[in-house]
Design a protein around this motif. Structure first.
Motif, PDB file in Angstrom:
ATOM      1  N   ALA A 174       0.834  -1.210   0.000  1.00 26.43           N
ATOM      2  CA  ALA A 174       0.000   0.000   0.000  1.00 26.43           C
ATOM      3  C   ALA A 174       0.868   1.259   0.000  1.00 26.43           C
ATOM      4  N   LEU A 175       1.928   1.258   0.797  1.00 24.43           N
ATOM      5  CA  LEU A 175       2.826   2.421   0.850  1.00 24.43           C
ATOM      6  C   LEU A 175       3.470   2.686  -0.511  1.00 24.43           C
ATOM      7  N   LEU A 176       3.946   1.621  -1.147  1.00 22.80           N
ATOM      8  CA  LEU A 176       4.604   1.771  -2.448  1.00 22.80           C
ATOM      9  C   LEU A 176       3.611   2.229  -3.514  1.00 22.80           C
ATOM     10  N   LEU A 177       2.390   1.733  -3.441  1.00 22.56           N
ATOM     11  CA  LEU A 177       1.344   2.173  -4.361  1.00 22.56           C
ATOM     12  C   LEU A 177       1.056   3.660  -4.164  1.00 22.56           C
ATOM     13  N   ASN A 178       1.028   4.084  -2.897  1.00 23.06           N
ATOM     14  CA  ASN A 178       0.801   5.501  -2.595  1.00 23.06           C
ATOM     15  C   ASN A 178       1.942   6.391  -3.085  1.00 23.06           C
ATOM     16  N   GLU A 179       3.113   5.783  -3.312  1.00 29.53           N
ATOM     17  CA  GLU A 179       4.266   6.524  -3.855  1.00 29.53           C
ATOM     18  C   GLU A 179       4.310   6.433  -5.383  1.00 29.53           C
ATOM     19  N   SER A 180       3.229   5.948  -5.982  1.00 32.16           N
ATOM     20  CA  SER A 180       3.086   5.833  -7.443  1.00 32.16           C
ATOM     21  C   SER A 180       4.014   4.802  -8.064  1.00 32.16           C
ATOM     22  N   CYS A 181       4.318   3.748  -7.304  1.00 34.79           N
ATOM     23  CA  CYS A 181       5.010   2.588  -7.877  1.00 34.79           C
ATOM     24  C   CYS A 181       3.982   1.666  -8.533  1.00 34.79           C
ATOM     25  N   THR A 182       4.469   0.807  -9.421  1.00 34.15           N
ATOM     26  CA  THR A 182       3.654  -0.283  -9.946  1.00 34.15           C
ATOM     27  C   THR A 182       3.988  -1.501  -9.094  1.00 34.15           C
ATOM     28  N   VAL A 183       3.006  -1.989  -8.324  1.00 32.73           N
ATOM     29  CA  VAL A 183       3.290  -2.934  -7.240  1.00 32.73           C
ATOM     30  C   VAL A 183       2.738  -4.328  -7.541  1.00 32.73           C
ATOM     31  N   THR A 184       3.583  -5.332  -7.345  1.00 36.08           N
ATOM     32  CA  THR A 184       3.170  -6.737  -7.405  1.00 36.08           C
ATOM     33  C   THR A 184       3.496  -7.377  -6.068  1.00 36.08           C
ATOM     34  N   THR A 185       2.529  -8.116  -5.513  1.00 39.31           N
ATOM     35  CA  THR A 185       2.785  -8.900  -4.301  1.00 39.31           C
ATOM     36  C   THR A 185       2.869 -10.369  -4.706  1.00 39.31           C
TER      37      THR A 185
END
Length: 298
Positions: free
Chosen positions: A180-191
Motif C-alpha cells: 500500500a505504501l509503495l502504491l501511494n508513492e506511485s510505484c507499480t506494485v506486485t505482491t
C-alpha cells in the motif's frame, strides 16, 4: 562485481532518533507536551523481552515518557483488554504498543481492535490499515514498512514514481502495508507469495524488491534485476557447520549484492529502523492528539 550500496540501517535509525529527540524537545519547550509511550508485555518470551527493553531504553533516550506494563502469561483476555481501555483514557499516554505474540488463550485481533486508533503507534488497527489502503495521510503507518520506505526514498532521492516494485510476502504486518505504501508513492506494485507462479520471473522485473517471507536466503542472485534496490525484512536464525547459529535474511546477501544497486544487511538493516519509526509515530500521535502541527516523516 557491482558497487552495491550497503544500506546502513543502524546509522539511518540513529539519524531518525536524533530528529525525533529534537522534535520531542521542541514539543516540551514550545507546547509543554511530553509524548508518552506505553508498552505492554505479557509473559516471558525471551525475544519479546529484548524488544521491549530496547524500546523502553530508546524511548527514554529521546526524552519521551516510557510506561511499561508487564503482566503474567496467565492474565485473562478481559484483564488485558481492561488494561488497554485504561491506557486509551490516560492523557499521559499518546502511543500504545502491545508486544506480540500474545499467549494462545488471548485473541491478538481483539486486543489490537481495543487500542484507540489514534494511539495505535504500531499501525495494526483496522482503521489505520484502511486509511493506509485508501491513501489517507491520517493513517498511522506500521513501523517496519515505514522504515523500509524511508530507506528506499533516500536511495532514490525521494521519488519512487513509476518504479516497478515487488513485495515478497503478504502478511498484515509487513507485506500488505508495504504494498500500500509503495502504491501511494506511485510505484507499480506486485505482491508475490507461496501460491504465485514463477516467483523468480516476477522478482527479476523489480526495480524495488522487498523480501518479507521468513524463508532463509530464499532469494538468489538470479532473481534480481541488475541495479535493483533490495530491502530484506527477514530475520531467520540458522545453524552453521560448527553447530553455532547466525542470523540471515530472506535474501542470499553475499551473492545478491553482486548484482543489485543497494541492499540492506541482516542484521543491521531494517531492524534498527523499526524502533526508530515507532518513536517517530509516537511523536506524530502526540501532535495529532494535542492538535499541534506534526513533523513530516521522510
Amino acid at each position: 562485481m557491482s558497487d552495491a550500496k550497503i544500506i546502513d540501517g543502524k546509522a539511518f535509525a540513529q539519524n531518525v532518533r536524533a530528529r525525533v529527540a529534537k522534535q520531542v524537545q521542541d514539543l516540551k519547550d514550545y507546547n509543554n507536551v511530553t509524548p508518552g509511550l506505553a508498552v505492554v508485555l505479557v509473559g516471558e518470551d525471551p525475544a519479546s523481552q529484548v524488544y521491549v527493553r530496547n524500546k523502553v531504553k530508546q524511548t527514554e533516550e529521546c526524552g519521551m515518557k516510557s510506561l511499561e506494563y508487564r503482566r503474567d502469561p496467565d492474565i485473562s483476555e478481559q484483564e488485558l483488554l481492561t488494561l488497554v481501555y485504561g491506557l486509551n483514557e490516560n492523557p499521559e499516554v499518546n502511543g500504545i504498543l502491545v508486544q506480540l505474540p500474545l499467549p494462545d488463550h488471548i485473541s491478538e485481533d481483539k486486543v489490537i481492535a481495543a487500542i484507540a486508533p489514534e494511539k495505535d503507534v504500531d499501525g495494526f488497527h483496522v482503521i489505520n490499515t484502511g486509511l493506509l489502503a485508501t491513501g489517507s495521510e491520517d493513517a498511522m503507518v506500521p513501523c517496519t514498512p515505514l522504515g523500509c520506505l524511508m530507506m528506499l526514498k533516500d536511495f532514490y532521492g525521494g521519488d519512487l514514481t513509476g518504479k516497478r516494485a515487488v513485495v515478497v510476502g503478504r502478511s498484515n504486518i509487513v507485506g500488505k502495508p508495504m504494498g500500500a505504501l509503495l502504491l501511494n508513492e506511485s510505484c507499480t506494485v506486485t505482491t508475490v507469495h507461496s501460491r504465485t507462479q514463477d516467483i523468480e520471473e516476477e522478482c527479476r522485473r523489480a526495480d524495488i524488491l522487498v523480501a518479507a517471507v521468513g524463508r532463509p536466503e530464499m532469494i538468489k542472485k538470479e532473481w534480481i534485476k541488475p541495479g535493483a534496490a533490495v530491502i530484506d525484512v527477514g530475520i531467520n536464525r540458522i545453524e552453521k557447520e560448527d553447530g553455532k547459529t547466525k542470523l540471515v535474511g530472506d535474501v542470499a546477501f553475499d551473492e545478491v549484492k553482486e548484482v543489485c544497486g543497494a541492499i540492506t544487511p541482516v542484521p543491521g538493516g531494517v531492524g534498527p529502523m523499526t524502533i526508530a519509526c515507532l518513536l517517530a509515530n509516537t511523536v506524530t500521535a502526540a501532535c495529532r492528539q494535542h492538535k499541534i502541527e506534526e513533523p513530516k516523516v521522510d
